[in-house]
Design a protein around this motif. Structure first.
Motif, short mmCIF file in Angstrom:
data_model
loop_
_atom_site.label_atom_id
_atom_site.label_comp_id
_atom_site.label_asym_id
_atom_site.label_seq_id
_atom_site.Cartn_x
_atom_site.Cartn_y
_atom_site.Cartn_z
N LEU A 12 0.85 -0.87 0.12
CA LEU A 12 0.07 0.18 0.05
C LEU A 12 1.02 1.86 -0.03
O LEU A 12 0.38 2.51 -0.73
N GLU A 13 1.90 1.32 0.95
CA GLU A 13 3.04 2.52 1.27
C GLU A 13 3.43 2.78 -0.70
O GLU A 13 3.65 4.09 -0.67
N ALA A 14 3.77 2.20 -1.43
CA ALA A 14 4.20 1.26 -2.72
C ALA A 14 3.41 2.54 -3.59
O ALA A 14 3.31 3.09 -4.78
N MET A 15 2.14 1.40 -3.24
CA MET A 15 1.31 2.21 -4.32
C MET A 15 0.73 3.50 -3.85
O MET A 15 0.50 4.14 -4.92
N HIS A 16 0.54 3.68 -2.69
CA HIS A 16 0.58 5.39 -2.22
C HIS A 16 1.10 6.58 -3.38
O HIS A 16 1.31 7.50 -3.56
N VAL A 110 -2.34 -6.94 -12.41
CA VAL A 110 -2.52 -7.75 -13.12
C VAL A 110 -4.19 -8.77 -12.02
O VAL A 110 -4.13 -8.59 -10.98
N TYR A 111 -5.10 -8.12 -12.41
CA TYR A 111 -6.37 -8.80 -11.25
C TYR A 111 -7.91 -9.56 -11.82
O TYR A 111 -7.90 -9.37 -13.29
N GLY A 115 -11.81 -11.70 -15.96
CA GLY A 115 -11.20 -12.81 -15.65
C GLY A 115 -10.59 -12.03 -16.16
O GLY A 115 -9.90 -10.72 -15.52
N PRO A 116 -8.84 -12.35 -15.54
CA PRO A 116 -7.77 -12.04 -15.08
C PRO A 116 -7.37 -10.69 -17.22
O PRO A 116 -7.22 -10.46 -17.74
N ILE A 117 -7.57 -9.48 -15.97
CA ILE A 117 -7.19 -8.18 -16.37
C ILE A 117 -5.42 -7.86 -16.08
O ILE A 117 -5.54 -7.52 -15.46
N LYS A 118 -4.56 -7.26 -17.26
CA LYS A 118 -3.54 -6.66 -16.92
C LYS A 118 -4.27 -5.74 -17.55
O LYS A 118 -3.99 -5.09 -18.71
N ARG A 119 -3.25 -3.97 -16.73
CA ARG A 119 -3.77 -2.59 -16.54
C ARG A 119 -1.99 -2.28 -16.19
O ARG A 119 -1.92 -2.84 -14.44
N SER A 270 -1.39 -9.85 -9.27
CA SER A 270 -0.29 -9.62 -9.27
C SER A 270 0.21 -7.94 -9.50
O SER A 270 -0.64 -7.71 -9.82
N MET A 271 1.05 -7.81 -8.94
CA MET A 271 1.68 -6.36 -9.24
C MET A 271 3.20 -5.83 -8.96
O MET A 271 4.09 -6.93 -8.35
N ASP A 272 3.22 -5.08 -10.37
CA ASP A 272 4.16 -4.85 -10.52
C ASP A 272 4.59 -3.21 -10.69
O ASP A 272 4.67 -2.92 -12.11
N LEU A 273 5.18 -2.54 -9.62
CA LEU A 273 5.68 -1.03 -9.62
C LEU A 273 6.24 -0.57 -10.73
O LEU A 273 6.29 0.23 -10.61
N ASN A 274 7.35 -1.70 -11.10
CA ASN A 274 8.04 -0.53 -11.06
C ASN A 274 8.22 -1.28 -13.26
O ASN A 274 9.24 -1.07 -13.65
#
Length: 280
Positions: A12-16, A110-111, A115-119, A270-274
């Motif tokens: 959450l801190e990274a997302m914020h 990816v959420y 179905g699985p959506i990548k954004r 999954s999540m990759d903020l970089n």
């Protein structure tokens, strides 16, 4: 369990940090282009109660009067760079939302939807539409339109444990019905825009999660007022107290500890903020 909680907190801190950069960009863009917006819902609550993000919130919500919303969407159409805006009208099958989203193209999430959506990490932009001049008139119109909204929502959602039986049943039925939710959505947006925002005493965010509570007096929104949000200032309603009481009641009292969790956590695969989702 403690490790899970700590991992969620760090995420959450990274997302914020990324979302704050996005919010700063939006604020500057709207200011330069004379576009009126309001921080709403949990974002407004965070500004008022926490001076920024609610520590366990995982998104940013703003809303614009319909004329400003349409202007924003038009100006962002075809825009490239780090931040882009998408709507269902763009026709991208990966986009399943009923409103506009500002997306950070340098990130990947990816959420699970239908179905699985990548954004990329996103910021939600909702339209405020006129709904009526009395409470009775506004509620009558809302009830007339709400089923159209729910039908489209069911078409794009995923069956999920924990939902009420009738909600999951509606999702299953919607998936087999042969209707084009995008075309329906475009028609609905045009219909909602027919009631002038500035000619109505009451306005509504028809695509918000609070349903009837999303109906507000237009005077509560009034001329946007600046609120502290982390290390910046953002625009919010003139009468934030009335708006927040409408949605949350006693909004200054935080929920109990066991209710303080990200509302979209269940949908994130999954999540990759970089990393940019456009790189694949």
């Amino acid at each position: 369990m403690e490790e899970d909680i700590e991992a969620i907190k760090q995420r959450l801190e990274a997302m914020h940090a990324k979302q704050l950069e996005m919010f700063k960009w939006l604020h500057e863009f709207c200011t330069e282009n004379n576009i009126k917006y309001y921080a709403i819902a949990g974002t407004l609550l965070g500004a008022v109660r926490h001076g920024g993000f609610i520590p366990w919130d995982d998104d940013i919500d703003v809303s614009m009067p319909r004329p400003d919303y349409d202007k924003f969407v038009a100006l962002m159409k075809g825009k490239t760079g780090r931040f882009i805006a998408e709507t269902a009208a763009d026709g991208n099958k990966e986009f399943t939302h009923k409103f506009c989203r500002l997306i950070d193209t340098t990130t990947t999430i990816v959420y699970q939807a239908k179905g699985p959506i990548k954004r990329g990490l996103s910021l939600d932009v909702f339209p405020f539409d006129g709904i009526g001049n009395t409470e009775k008139e506004s509620m009558k119109y809302y009830k007339k339109m709400k089923n159209k909204v729910h039908v489209m929502s069911a078409k794009t959602r995923a069956f999920r444990k924990g939902r009420k039986f009738y909600q999951n049943a509606a999702i299953v039925i919607a998936k087999i019905l042969p209707y084009n939710w995008r075309k329906m959505l475009m028609k609905l947006h045009k219909k909602l825009a027919q009631k002038s925002y500035y000619d109505c005493e009451y306005v509504c965010n028809f695509f918000g999660v609070w349903r009837e509570k999303e109906i507000m007096k237009r005077e509560w929104l009034g001329e946007p007022k600046l609120y502290k949000f982390e290390d910046m200032e953002v625009w919010g309603p003139q009468d934030a107290d009335s708006c927040l009481k409408q949605l949350y009641g006693d909004y200054m009292t935080p929920p109990p500890e066991n209710k303080r969790y990200p509302k979209h956590e269940h949908a994130v695969i999954s999540m990759d903020l970089n990393k940019s989702y456009l790189d694949d």
